[in-house]
Design an enzyme around this catalytic site. Structure first.
Site, short mmCIF file in Angstrom:
data_model
loop_
_atom_site.label_atom_id
_atom_site.label_comp_id
_atom_site.label_asym_id
_atom_site.label_seq_id
_atom_site.Cartn_x
_atom_site.Cartn_y
_atom_site.Cartn_z
N PHE A 131 0.80 -1.56 -0.12
CA PHE A 131 -0.28 0.08 0.71
C PHE A 131 0.79 1.31 -0.09
O PHE A 131 1.69 1.75 0.67
CB PHE A 131 -0.45 0.11 0.92
CG PHE A 131 -2.13 1.28 0.67
CD1 PHE A 131 -3.13 1.20 0.93
CD2 PHE A 131 -1.64 2.08 2.00
CE1 PHE A 131 -4.29 2.19 0.09
CE2 PHE A 131 -2.36 2.72 1.61
CZ PHE A 131 -3.64 3.46 1.30
N ASP A 216 8.89 2.36 1.31
CA ASP A 216 8.05 3.42 1.87
C ASP A 216 8.16 3.22 3.79
O ASP A 216 7.54 2.00 3.89
CB ASP A 216 7.55 2.99 1.32
CG ASP A 216 5.20 3.67 2.00
OD1 ASP A 216 5.27 3.90 2.65
OD2 ASP A 216 4.45 3.27 1.18
N LYS A 247 3.08 10.04 8.27
CA LYS A 247 1.76 9.77 9.36
C LYS A 247 3.00 9.84 11.10
O LYS A 247 2.94 10.76 11.28
CB LYS A 247 1.62 8.10 9.24
CG LYS A 247 0.38 7.78 8.04
CD LYS A 247 -0.03 5.54 8.13
CE LYS A 247 -1.33 5.76 7.98
NZ LYS A 247 -0.88 5.26 6.23
C1 LIG Z 1 -1.05 5.07 4.89
C2 LIG Z 1 -0.12 4.79 3.87
C3 LIG Z 1 0.49 5.76 2.97
C4 LIG Z 1 -0.35 6.92 2.73
O1 LIG Z 1 -0.25 8.07 3.15
P1 LIG Z 1 -1.57 9.07 3.56
O2 LIG Z 1 -1.43 10.56 4.22
O3 LIG Z 1 -2.79 8.59 3.04
O4 LIG Z 1 -1.55 8.98 1.48
C5 LIG Z 1 1.35 5.22 2.05
N1 LIG Z 1 2.25 3.99 2.48
C6 LIG Z 1 2.26 3.13 3.46
C7 LIG Z 1 3.03 2.63 4.07
C8 LIG Z 1 0.88 3.45 4.13
O5 LIG Z 1 1.13 2.67 5.43
#
Ligand SMILES: *Cc1c(COP(=O)(O)O)cnc(C)c1O
Length: 400
Positions: A131, A216, A247
């Site tokens: 994700f 990520d 986050k």
């Molecule tokens: C939540 C998340 C995203 C996206 O972040 P947003 O602030 O919602 O755009 C991308 N990568 C990972 C691993 C995430 O958990």
């Protein structure tokens, strides 16, 4: 689920509405108290209403909110310096969200190949179950068919391979490959951690083929696994070239960042990228205060201690409820339990018992509590889950 307010029906909120938070608790209008073991999905790592963050925000609010990015934001320069000192990175681009941080990371990698004389290297190898956000490019990077359906033709340039399979990555590498993008711990995909050795192997593969390694760490970063970033468990043996974070690094204030080595960021010159709000004074002030808290060794010691305790307790729950719990997994305070009953229903049952948890892919119940939790908080959560799993025993088994 039918809804009659004016908000897009992309979410299905429950009846509970929260109006205030304090530490590890959320409160409704009628002052019902809920133990928050999801923390805005790994966002409120320092808990709710943290005095240092409130102080930083209110102080900055009286000084300066926004500056066009044609001007230097002093708070951002200072924060970038802190992050570079604490990581592999030499350069930082600040964003407003995780998806934007991933977008910047992917642009940085392609651009690096371009300025190094390889414009033909634009493909990015990504993992199944990943994700990376909800923008066009990030849903294509993630490759989840559910998130792509109905949004037109898939974007070219992404190869989606099996998670945690080195041979699959090797097979996907060609003379068009620019980078490999992965989460050291998949959150959304089902709370699955990659072994440190795997990260090292992928790093070696990138070096061998001239590829950039992009992590990520939007969810696994900001102290979540007991180090500032999850890949740092490899002690420098698996550093990326580029990394997206967000986050928890803002502690609840919307912000993110793309971190890069000097080499990777070399092509990102004037005019190649930008953001109106990214790196603004309010976000920078709050994230600076958050950084200082997140890098406090006492907090990281608490994360490691609580993670061990929680994992131990969850293993016991698994033993006591074999008909409900299949597997305990994750890293640090990003812990999942793969269930035999529908995780979404069990999540709702927990909420009815005043415990907030999340769910994730692969029928996993997801826990990402504030990093400040105590042993008593864990005991309370375990007691509620014990009750919930007892009730869940009579549910139908989850099927695919
Ligand atoms: C939540 C998340 C995203 C996206 O972040 P947003 O602030 O919602 O755009 C991308 N990568 C990972 C691993 C995430 O958990």
């Amino acid at each position: 689920m039918p809804q009659n307010d004016n908000i897009y029906n992309c979410y299905a909120p429950p009846a509970e509405e929260f109006v205030r938070g304090e530490g590890v608790y959320l409160y409704t209008q009628s002052d019902d108290k809920y133990l928050d073991f999801v923390a805005g999905i790994a966002v409120n790592g320092l808990g709710h209403n943290h005095p240092a963050l409130v102080g930083a925000l209110t102080e900055q609010a009286g000084k300066l909110w926004h500056l066009s990015n044609m001007f230097k934001v002093q708070e951002g320069v200072a924060l970038a310096e802190k992050y570079c000192a604490a990581t592999f990175a030499d350069k930082v681009f600040f964003t407003n969200s995780g998806a934007e941080a991933v977008e910047c990371a992917m642009k940085t990698a392609r651009r690096c190949q371009f300025v190094e004389g390889h414009p033909e290297r634009y493909e990015i190898i990504t993992c199944k179950g990943a994700f990376h956000g909800r923008t066009f490019a990030t849903i294509n990077a993630g490759g989840n068919p559910k998130y792509l359906e109905g949004f037109g033709p898939a974007l070219p340039g992404f190869i989606n391979v099996e998670f945690g399979n080195l041979d699959a990555i090797k097979e996907a590498i060609s003379d068009k490959t620019a980078a490999i993008l992965m989460e050291p711990v998949q959150g959304e995909g089902g709370v699955r951690a990659l072994p440190v050795q795997f990260l090292k192997d992928v790093r070696a593969l990138c070096d061998e083929h001239g590829l950039l390694l992009i992590y990520d760490e939007v969810q696994s970063g900001a102290g979540r696994t007991g180090k500032l970033f999850a890949h740092q468990w490899a002690d420098g043996g698996a550093d990326p070239d580029v990394m997206a974070v967000a986050k928890g690094m803002g502690g609840g204030f919307p912000m993110g960042a793309c971190l890069a080595t000097a080499r990777a960021a070399e092509g990102m010159i004037v005019g190649t990228h930008g953001s109106t709000y990214g790196g603004g004074p309010l976000a920078m002030a709050v994230a600076s205060a958050a950084f200082d808290e997140l890098t406090n060794p006492d907090l990281m010691a608490n994360v490691n201690k609580m993670a061990n305790f929680m994992t131990q307790q969850f293993e016991r729950l698994k033993q006591d409820h074999p008909e409900v719990v299949e597997d305990v997994r994750g890293k640090g305070l990003l812990i999942g339990m793969k269930l035999k009953k529908k995780a979404l229903d069990v999540r709702n049952l927990a909420r009815a018992n005043k415990l907030l948890v999340g769910n994730a892919g692969d029928n996993v119940l997801r826990m990402a509590p504030p990093l400040i939790i105590s042993e008593d908080n864990v005991r309370d959560a375990v007691a509620i889950l014990d009750k919930v799993f007892t009730e869940a025993k009579d549910m139908d088994d989850f099927e695919g």
